[in-house]
Design an enzyme around this catalytic site. Structure first.
Site, PDB file in Angstrom:
ATOM      1  N   CYS A  97       0.830  -1.199   0.000  1.00 30.21           N
ATOM      2  CA  CYS A  97       0.000   0.000   0.000  1.00 30.21           C
ATOM      3  C   CYS A  97       0.867   1.253   0.000  1.00 30.21           C
ATOM      4  CB  CYS A  97      -0.980  -0.035   1.171  1.00 30.21           C
ATOM      5  SG  CYS A  97      -2.346   1.139   1.002  1.00 30.21           S
ATOM      6  N   GLU A 101      -1.570  -9.294   3.152  1.00 26.94           N
ATOM      7  CA  GLU A 101      -1.468  -9.905   4.483  1.00 26.94           C
ATOM      8  C   GLU A 101      -2.814 -10.412   4.992  1.00 26.94           C
ATOM      9  OE1 GLU A 101      -1.730  -5.360   5.370  1.00 26.94           O
ATOM     10  OE2 GLU A 101      -0.962  -6.702   3.811  1.00 26.94           O
ATOM     11  N   HIS A 147      -3.488  -5.186   0.056  1.00 25.94           N
ATOM     12  CA  HIS A 147      -2.993  -5.709   1.337  1.00 25.94           C
ATOM     13  C   HIS A 147      -3.027  -7.240   1.326  1.00 25.94           C
ATOM     14  CE1 HIS A 147      -2.767  -1.977   3.807  1.00 25.94           C
ATOM     15  NE2 HIS A 147      -3.636  -1.550   2.912  1.00 25.94           N
TER      16      HIS A 147
END
Length: 624
Positions: A449, A580, A578
């Protein structure tokens, strides 16, 4: 009985066989039924309610039951989107764009679910819904009160969300695990506890199991008084826990369990020791060793449920979203693998963040993704925390320069450099410096990001020669002539909450030879979760590509750049989304896996790319 007969005839004339008034319906709202496990905590926060909830869910899945999860947060915020990472930890983004409590990330990772925004209930959401109903006149002029209207709304919300399939099968869950945030006795959670008490009587028998987490401190022996007090507080609210999970640094002794059992009106066998383990993946087996599933089964009679798919013989379960850890042997083998990785050679990752003082909670999904990847490559993860503000010294300040030099030295000693997301201009020049040094040192770099945006700004300044290049976010005075990062035009500026490009979006990867394509197993189209207001200014596209920064991932309209890579660099990758949020134990996020492997084995980057291509794309990323 004439009175009863007249009452029945009255209700039949109204088209109903129920002898309940609209007012009574608020006290006893109709529910469809489900098996529930509620988890609450007492004594203090940070007891491990989230770990307990996730582990119970994983244990139930290991025993063959479909599960879903709900987190109740008693704060008045509508969601976690505007909450400070220092105060509340990370904001976890869901596929539908919901900005939720970080515990939903724990549920998704441990139970392999894909939850919705409605799986996170807050006081703000409940009150907003009730007030909107009152304004519409839904309550027909009645006085709107906490009991029954707020409690009824809580019950209905839980009942509705519990029916939604979240495990990829398309079938209704067997069991809903619900975690109540906060601590028993907090004024904020009083309405939720009352709703849970009422809810039990809306359900058939053997439909609810209440698990209470408490703390057993060690002070010249294991002390039970805090647990006695919290259970008595719970009992005073009309709730008797079925299971007590006692958190203690050491194994809870038999005498301690006996005292808790006697004073708290809980059977001895239902007092569970939650003591320290080498890693949290051992906790699932630890619960099973203490008969957690057997106890839950006794309370809920789970063995009476229909097997998979038999609720609707015509239904054909969809494949699981992603190969995941399902059985107890799966979890035990993974726990052993984690133990082995923790004793292996370290892979050192410089983590250049601006919320480092908030602890790991501020970046919990990122840390978990790095851990999943380190385990997969057989290394022990060692994070070197670098405050981004330390990489932007004040001119002429000797102490700042010493801090800068020390941070650069520590960063250079690391195997890879990672820059996470964030908002605001504090520490931004330090992040740009980190991206610059990784590029110049040819050290593996991964940005997420904002980590992608700072890499773009560095490239514009130090390769393309735009000295004033920056993001529109950091240039409120409009001093720069080169906004290489711009505000997304469709995002209004008059509201902050839920006002971004949020949730799962398609990313198209055109170049099959790119690192991104190979890391995703050769997939040309992937679904990843986004959370941003700013994007690359495509007016500069040709100049960037001409100088060696390649945009390998774009949105479906080819107008938004989602992945960048550098030519002539062993591993330099950054993404606007993102990744993750989709990483799982045993199935790490592809870009994180590539980054950690490149950091651990810099001469073998091609090896991990070949392995990912041979494995092929995962359903977690190719279906939405």
């Amino acid at each position: 009985d004439l009175k009863a007969t007249v009452s029945v005839l009255y209700w039949k004339s109204r088209g109903s066989t129920k002898m309940t008034s609209p007012s009574i319906q608020h006290f006893r709202p109709n529910v469809r039924g489900m098996k529930y496990v509620f988890v609450a905590g007492g004594v203090c926060s940070s007891l491990g309610k989230g770990v307990t909830t996730s582990s119970i869910g994983a244990l139930l899945r290991a025993k063959g039951y479909r599960v879903t999860a709900i987190k109740i947060d008693p704060y008045i915020n509508i969601d976690a989107g505007l909450m400070s990472p220092y105060e509340h930890g990370e904001v976890f983004v869901l596929d539908d764009g919901g900005e939720a409590d970080l515990d939903l990330g724990n549920y998704e990772r441990m139970m392999n679910l894909s939850l919705t925004r409605n799986n996170n209930i807050t006081t703000g959401k409940i009150y907003s819904s009730v007030i909107n109903k009152e304004r519409r006149g839904d309550y027909l002029g009645r006085t709107v009160q906490v009991v029954p209207h707020i409690t009824s709304e809580i019950i209905k919300w839980i009942d509705n969300v519990a029916q939604i399939p979240t495990d990829g099968t398309g079938l209704c869950p067997h069991v809903t695990v619900v975690e109540l945030g906060g601590t028993v006795g907090d004024i904020e959670s009083a309405a939720f506890l009352e709703a849970i008490r009422q809810f039990k009587f809306n359900l058939p028998q053997h439909s609810m199991c209440f698990v209470h987490c408490s703390y057993v401190p060690i002070m010249s022996g294991q002390k039970t008084k805090p647990t006695q007090h919290t259970v008595k507080a719970l009992q005073s609210l009309g709730i008797q826990p079925d299971i007590l999970v006692a958190r203690c640094h050491q194994v809870v002794e038999a005498s301690t369990k006996s005292k808790i059992s006697n004073q708290c009106n809980i059977h001895l066998d239902k007092v569970i020791s939650a003591h320290n383990v080498p890693n949290l993946f051992h906790f699932i087996q630890m619960l099973d060793d203490q008969n957690m599933f057997k106890i839950i089964n006794e309370v809920l009679r789970l063995d009476e449920l229909s097997p998979f798919g038999e609720e609707d013989p015509t239904s054909v379960p969809k494949p699981a979203v992603v190969p995941c850890l399902k059985t107890l042997p799966d979890w035990n083998n993974y726990a052993i693998t984690v133990d082995a990785a923790q004793n292996a050679e370290p892979v050192k990752i410089a983590f250049v963040g601006k919320y480092n003082k908030g602890g790991e909670d501020a970046y919990v999904s990122v840390v978990k993704s790095l851990e999943h990847s380190a385990v997969a490559v057989g290394r022990r993860l060692e994070i070197v925390w670098i405050n981004s503000t330390d990489l932007q010294p004040s001119e002429g300040d000797e102490a700042d320069m010493e801090q800068f030099d020390d941070s650069v030295k520590r960063m250079k000693e690391c195997d890879g450099i990672f820059v996470p997301g964030g908002f605001g201009d504090r520490g931004i020049e330090g992040k740009i410096k980190a991206a610059q040094l990784a590029r110049e040192w040819k050290k593996p770099y991964f940005g997420v990001c904002l980590g992608m945006q700072v890499a773009i700004i560095d490239f514009a300044r130090n390769v393309l020669g735009y000295a004033d290049a920056t993001s529109e976010e950091f240039d409120s005075e409009k001093e720069s002539q080169n906004h290489v990062i711009k505000y997304m035009p469709e995002i209004p500026k008059d509201q902050m909450g839920a006002n971004m490009r949020l949730g799962a979006r398609w990313v198209e990867i055109e170049n099959s030879e790119s690192m991104a394509c190979k890391l995703y197993g050769g997939a040309k189209k992937i679904a990843e979760r986004h959370r941003h207001r700013y994007e690359f200014n495509i007016d500069y596209y040709d100049k960037f590509e001409g100088a060696g920064m390649i945009f390998t991932g774009k949105d479906e309209a080819k107008e938004r750049m989602d992945i960048i890579e550098l030519k002539d660099h062993p591993f330099y990758l950054a993404v606007q989304y993102h990744p993750e949020f989709k990483s799982r134990p045993g199935a790490p996020s592809p870009p994180f896996l590539g980054f950690v492997h490149a950091a651990a084995y810099p001469a073998k980057v091609d090896e991990i790319l070949e392995k990912c291509v041979a494995k092929g794309p995962s359903l977690l990323y190719t279906q939405l």
